[in-house]
Design an enzyme around this catalytic site. Structure first.
Site, PDB file in Angstrom:
ATOM      1  N   ARG A   1      -6.277   5.718  -7.507  1.00  0.00           N
ATOM      2  CA  ARG A   1      -6.005   7.157  -7.587  1.00  0.00           C
ATOM      3  C   ARG A   1      -5.958   7.621  -9.042  1.00  0.00           C
ATOM      4  O   ARG A   1      -6.511   8.665  -9.393  1.00  0.00           O
ATOM      5  CB  ARG A   1      -4.693   7.464  -6.869  1.00  0.00           C
ATOM      6  CG  ARG A   1      -4.739   7.109  -5.384  1.00  0.00           C
ATOM      7  CD  ARG A   1      -3.357   7.077  -4.762  1.00  0.00           C
ATOM      8  NE  ARG A   1      -2.747   8.410  -4.738  1.00  0.00           N
ATOM      9  CZ  ARG A   1      -1.473   8.620  -4.410  1.00  0.00           C
ATOM     10  NH1 ARG A   1      -0.686   7.596  -4.099  1.00  0.00           N
ATOM     11  NH2 ARG A   1      -0.997   9.856  -4.395  1.00  0.00           N
ATOM     12  N   LEU A  45       0.859  -1.176   0.000  1.00  0.00           N
ATOM     13  CA  LEU A  45       0.000   0.000   0.000  1.00  0.00           C
ATOM     14  C   LEU A  45       0.897   1.227   0.000  1.00  0.00           C
ATOM     15  O   LEU A  45       1.988   1.208   0.565  1.00  0.00           O
ATOM     16  CB  LEU A  45      -0.900   0.034   1.243  1.00  0.00           C
ATOM     17  CG  LEU A  45      -1.950  -1.063   1.407  1.00  0.00           C
ATOM     18  CD1 LEU A  45      -2.641  -0.922   2.762  1.00  0.00           C
ATOM     19  CD2 LEU A  45      -2.975  -1.019   0.289  1.00  0.00           C
ATOM     20  N   ASP A  46       0.434   2.308  -0.621  1.00  0.00           N
ATOM     21  CA  ASP A  46       1.176   3.555  -0.565  1.00  0.00           C
ATOM     22  C   ASP A  46       1.336   3.997   0.890  1.00  0.00           C
ATOM     23  O   ASP A  46       0.521   3.672   1.754  1.00  0.00           O
ATOM     24  CB  ASP A  46       0.440   4.651  -1.337  1.00  0.00           C
ATOM     25  CG  ASP A  46       0.282   4.318  -2.811  1.00  0.00           C
ATOM     26  OD1 ASP A  46       1.170   3.646  -3.361  1.00  0.00           O
ATOM     27  OD2 ASP A  46      -0.738   4.718  -3.403  1.00  0.00           O
ATOM     28  N   LYS A  47       2.366   4.769   1.136  1.00  0.00           N
ATOM     29  CA  LYS A  47       2.652   5.247   2.501  1.00  0.00           C
ATOM     30  C   LYS A  47       1.425   5.859   3.159  1.00  0.00           C
ATOM     31  O   LYS A  47       1.116   5.567   4.317  1.00  0.00           O
ATOM     32  CB  LYS A  47       3.787   6.267   2.456  1.00  0.00           C
ATOM     33  CG  LYS A  47       4.104   6.913   3.799  1.00  0.00           C
ATOM     34  CD  LYS A  47       5.173   7.985   3.664  1.00  0.00           C
ATOM     35  CE  LYS A  47       5.401   8.691   5.001  1.00  0.00           C
ATOM     36  NZ  LYS A  47       6.414   9.775   4.900  1.00  0.00           N
TER      37      LYS A  47
END
Length: 229
Positions: free
Chosen positions: A156, A57-59
């Site tokens: 996104r 997962l993105d930060k």
């Protein structure tokens, strides 16, 4: 580093990652990552590639991540993910008035001029996102997503492509995209990985794990509801 473990047995675990925690060590983040935390929490992951982490997962995205504790489990889970056998659901808060439901089938590749970004590109990799609009609150909408593929920044990118960027997204909010007065400052993209459903890597039994969105996400939803009354 404390871990919010939502499922664990001898073969694998599922952790609920908070926003702000980097998954893998890298330039500028040699320590203090989820991988570092996992190797302390479950030392058996030290001998596995990526400490057994199956996906990322993105930060600044919160939510559920699978972690294998053996090579057998890692091989099985990685194969199941590649075969699109793992159900992954997300929720987000976006700008605008999206359709009640739909499918985004648009290939994603590296942005032609901004190399740190991804974009819908004709020669990109096949990417498919299913979405449902749960509620609309003025100029915001609460949405749920199911991923068929798992490309970098997929939700996104696809939502920016539809003209409904995520609240708080510093990268994929369109330069000429929607603006809404009065929305509280939200220091990250409003995206949360809420649900995993998979076949157990050893027994084959179905495992389902859920995690409610964190407090900052819930507070933004509360504001949106109240502002729409």
């Amino acid at each position: 580093i404390p871990l919010d473990v939502r499922f664990e047995d001898p073969d694998f675990l599922v952790v609920n990652k908070p926003a702000g925690l980097v998954v893998h060590p890298g330039a500028g983040n040699p320590t203090g990552t989820l991988m570092n935390a996992l190797m302390h929490y479950a030392p058996e992951t030290m001998g596995l590639p990526r400490a057994g982490i199956i996906h990322r997962l993105d930060k600044e995205t919160s939510g559920l991540l699978m972690v294998a504790k053996s090579l057998t489990a890692m091989t099985a889970l990685t194969r199941q993910l590649a075969d699109r056998g793992i159900k992954r659901e997300y929720e987000a808060i976006v700008y605008g008035h999206p359709a009640p439901f739909g499918i985004v089938d648009a290939p994603i590749g590296r942005h032609p001029t901004h190399r740190t970004k991804m974009a819908v590109r004709p020669l990109g990799r096949a990417s498919e996102t299913h979405f449902w609009c749960l509620a609309r609150y003025g100029g915001l909408a609460h949405m749920r997503f199911s991923l068929v593929t798992g490309r970098t920044h997929q939700i996104r990118v696809h939502m920016e492509h539809l003209g409904h960027p995520l609240v708080g997204d510093p990268v994929y909010r369109q330069r000429r995209g929607p603006r809404l007065e009065g929305v509280p400052e939200f220091g990250r993209q409003a995206l949360h990985a809420r649900h995993l459903e998979l076949a157990h890597p050893v027994s084959g039994d179905i495992v389902e794990v859920n995690a409610d969105a964190p407090d900052d996400f819930q507070a933004l939803l509360t504001w949106a509801r109240a502002s729409n009354d």
